[in-house]
Scaffold this active site. Structure first.
Site, short mmCIF file in Angstrom:
data_model
loop_
_atom_site.label_atom_id
_atom_site.label_comp_id
_atom_site.label_asym_id
_atom_site.label_seq_id
_atom_site.Cartn_x
_atom_site.Cartn_y
_atom_site.Cartn_z
N HIS A 60 0.82 -1.03 0.17
CA HIS A 60 -0.01 0.11 -0.05
C HIS A 60 0.93 1.39 0.02
CE1 HIS A 60 -3.44 -2.67 1.07
NE2 HIS A 60 -4.25 -1.74 0.69
N LYS B 265 -1.08 4.87 4.56
CA LYS B 265 -2.13 4.37 5.17
C LYS B 265 -1.88 4.27 6.79
CE LYS B 265 -4.25 -0.40 4.67
NZ LYS B 265 -5.42 0.27 4.82
N1 NDP Z 1 -13.00 -0.56 2.22
C1 NDP Z 1 -12.47 -0.24 1.23
O1 NDP Z 1 -12.61 -0.50 -0.37
C2 NDP Z 1 -11.33 0.91 1.24
C3 NDP Z 1 -10.86 1.39 2.36
N2 NDP Z 1 -9.96 2.34 2.48
C4 NDP Z 1 -10.00 2.74 3.83
O2 NDP Z 1 -10.66 4.05 3.90
C5 NDP Z 1 -10.15 4.89 4.91
C6 NDP Z 1 -9.87 6.38 4.16
O3 NDP Z 1 -8.90 6.15 3.11
P1 NDP Z 1 -8.17 7.36 2.21
O4 NDP Z 1 -9.45 7.85 1.54
O5 NDP Z 1 -7.31 6.65 1.74
O6 NDP Z 1 -7.72 8.34 3.35
P2 NDP Z 1 -7.48 9.81 3.28
O7 NDP Z 1 -6.77 10.18 4.51
O8 NDP Z 1 -7.29 10.41 2.00
O9 NDP Z 1 -9.04 10.29 3.73
C7 NDP Z 1 -9.74 10.30 4.76
C8 NDP Z 1 -10.39 11.86 4.94
O10 NDP Z 1 -11.22 11.63 6.17
C9 NDP Z 1 -11.10 12.86 6.79
N3 NDP Z 1 -11.32 12.63 8.42
C10 NDP Z 1 -10.56 12.47 9.22
N4 NDP Z 1 -11.58 12.46 10.43
C11 NDP Z 1 -12.59 12.65 9.99
C12 NDP Z 1 -13.83 12.77 10.76
N5 NDP Z 1 -14.18 12.55 12.03
N6 NDP Z 1 -15.09 13.17 10.21
C13 NDP Z 1 -14.80 13.21 8.64
N7 NDP Z 1 -13.74 13.25 8.05
C14 NDP Z 1 -12.72 13.06 8.58
C15 NDP Z 1 -9.72 13.14 6.68
O11 NDP Z 1 -9.28 14.56 6.91
P3 NDP Z 1 -7.91 14.93 7.32
O12 NDP Z 1 -6.77 14.58 6.31
O13 NDP Z 1 -7.83 16.47 7.54
O14 NDP Z 1 -7.59 14.36 8.90
C16 NDP Z 1 -9.53 13.01 5.14
O15 NDP Z 1 -9.77 13.94 4.42
C17 NDP Z 1 -8.71 4.16 5.31
O16 NDP Z 1 -8.98 3.54 6.54
C18 NDP Z 1 -8.80 2.88 4.36
O17 NDP Z 1 -7.84 2.18 4.61
C19 NDP Z 1 -9.48 2.91 1.26
C20 NDP Z 1 -9.88 2.45 0.10
C21 NDP Z 1 -10.63 1.32 -0.07
O1 LIG Z 2 -6.00 2.42 2.88
C1 LIG Z 2 -6.17 1.89 1.80
O2 LIG Z 2 -5.69 2.59 0.46
C2 LIG Z 2 -6.87 0.71 1.47
N1 LIG Z 2 -7.49 0.24 2.39
C3 LIG Z 2 -8.15 -0.86 2.42
C4 LIG Z 2 -7.51 -2.10 3.22
O3 LIG Z 2 -7.10 -1.83 4.53
O4 LIG Z 2 -7.64 -3.15 2.90
C5 LIG Z 2 -8.84 -1.46 0.88
C6 LIG Z 2 -7.62 -1.11 0.11
O5 LIG Z 2 -6.52 -1.97 0.12
C7 LIG Z 2 -7.19 0.15 -0.12
#
Ligand code: NDP
Ligand SMILES: O=C(O)C1=N[C@H](C(=O)O)C[C@H](O)C1
Length: 271
Positions: A157, A161
């Protein structure tokens, strides 16, 4: 943001979601709206004919805007440290949730199940991966795992992350372990008697999982299986976060008809 339909006369402070006609678009709020995945989800929700984006909340935002927008379903892609508070709010207000944020262990899932039991009719989907390819990769790995001696998982990743190993890798390991147990297969052979900490990865239900953090990477996973004189590698690559959005929309469309907790998008798919 898409032009919002009037949320109707419902009191925004009420714990009930705004009433809806089945033909109305589903009113969706996105938490983590400015994040890497959240912004793609906002685009997808705005572009779909049957969903409407009514609230975009990021770290500096206010959950009350979900109520003001009359959100029926919330999509959460935030951070493992904040997701439980967000879900407490959603369940308390009878808002269905589709959760991509990772960091869920058995204790968190049990807590969530308990909250939902007190909110009959409210649904929550927690899916470690919304990509259809990743779901198929997990399915293929579980299918293959009982037929070989060794299985190990390598996930790669981006270095921003927060959690390791990834939610997908942990879920894959559990599915693989379950399939091997059901077939009467024990752990893979390993003669290691001395090693540096972490050299053999994390042990997830008996399956070694290795987490790599690499600038330039998005989300990638290999399930490596080994038998006598051969290996099989099942690999999935997410090249662009737009790949998570079709699965998120499936979750948004389905979660309202599935009260309680669902783990894994595959439960909503005909696979
Ligand atoms: N299930 C799936 O298919 C996938 C899951 N994920 C997971 O999703 C999550 C987010 O990933 P990703 O988009 O890459 O992360 P990012 O850090 O790019 O995005 C997270 C966002 O959430 C914001 N945030 C933090 N706290 C809060 C809050 N209390 N309320 C609202 N918004 C908030 C952050 O703001 P700030 O940066 O200012 O803190 C940021 O803009 C991770 O746990 C990742 O592992 C990711 C990809 C796919
Ligand atoms: O943090 C990410 O980017 C992702 N998080 C999810 C995970 O922890 O499996 C899904 C995907 O791998 C992207």
């Amino acid at each position: 943001m898409t032009q919002l339909p009037d949320p109707g006369p419902d009191d925004p402070a009420s714990s009930e979601p705004a009433s809806r006609d089945a033909a109305d678009p589903i009113r969706v709020g996105v938490l983590g709206a400015r994040g890497k995945v959240g912004r793609e989800v906002c685009r997808a929700v705005s572009a779909a004919d049957d969903t409407v984006l009514v609230a975009e909340v990021d770290a500096d935002g206010d959950l009350d805007s979900l109520l003001a927008g009359g959100a029926e379903v919330v999509v959460d892609f935030t951070h493992p440290d904040v997701v439980m508070d967000n879900l407490r709010f959603c369940v308390d207000h009878g808002i269905h949730s589709v959760v991509g944020t990772t960091g869920f262990d058995d204790d968190r899932l049990a807590t969530l199940r308990g909250w939902l039991a007190e909110a009959p009719g409210t649904g929550c989907l927690v899916a470690p991966n919304f990509s259809i390819g990743a779901i198929l990769m997990m399915r293929f790995a579980a299918l293959a795992a009982p037929h070989v001696e060794s299985v190990e998982i390598v996930e790669v990743h981006h270095p921003d992350k927060a959690d390791a190993p990834s939610g997908t890798a942990q879920r894959t390991a559990r599915l693989v372990a379950e399939a091997r147990r059901a077939a009467g297969r024990g752990p893979g052979p390993d003669a290691t008697t001395t090693s540096l900490p972490g050299a053999r990865g994390a042990d997830v239900d008996g399956v070694p999982v290795h987490a790599v953090r690499l600038r330039g990477a998005v989300a990638h996973q290999e399930v490596v299986l080994g038998g006598l004189g051969e290996t099989l590698t099942i690999r999935h690559d997410s090249m662009d976060r737009v790949g998570f959005t079709p699965g998120v929309l499936v979750g948004v469309r389905t979660v309202g008809s599935r009260p309680g907790l669902t783990v894994g998008l595959e439960e909503f798919l005909d696979l």
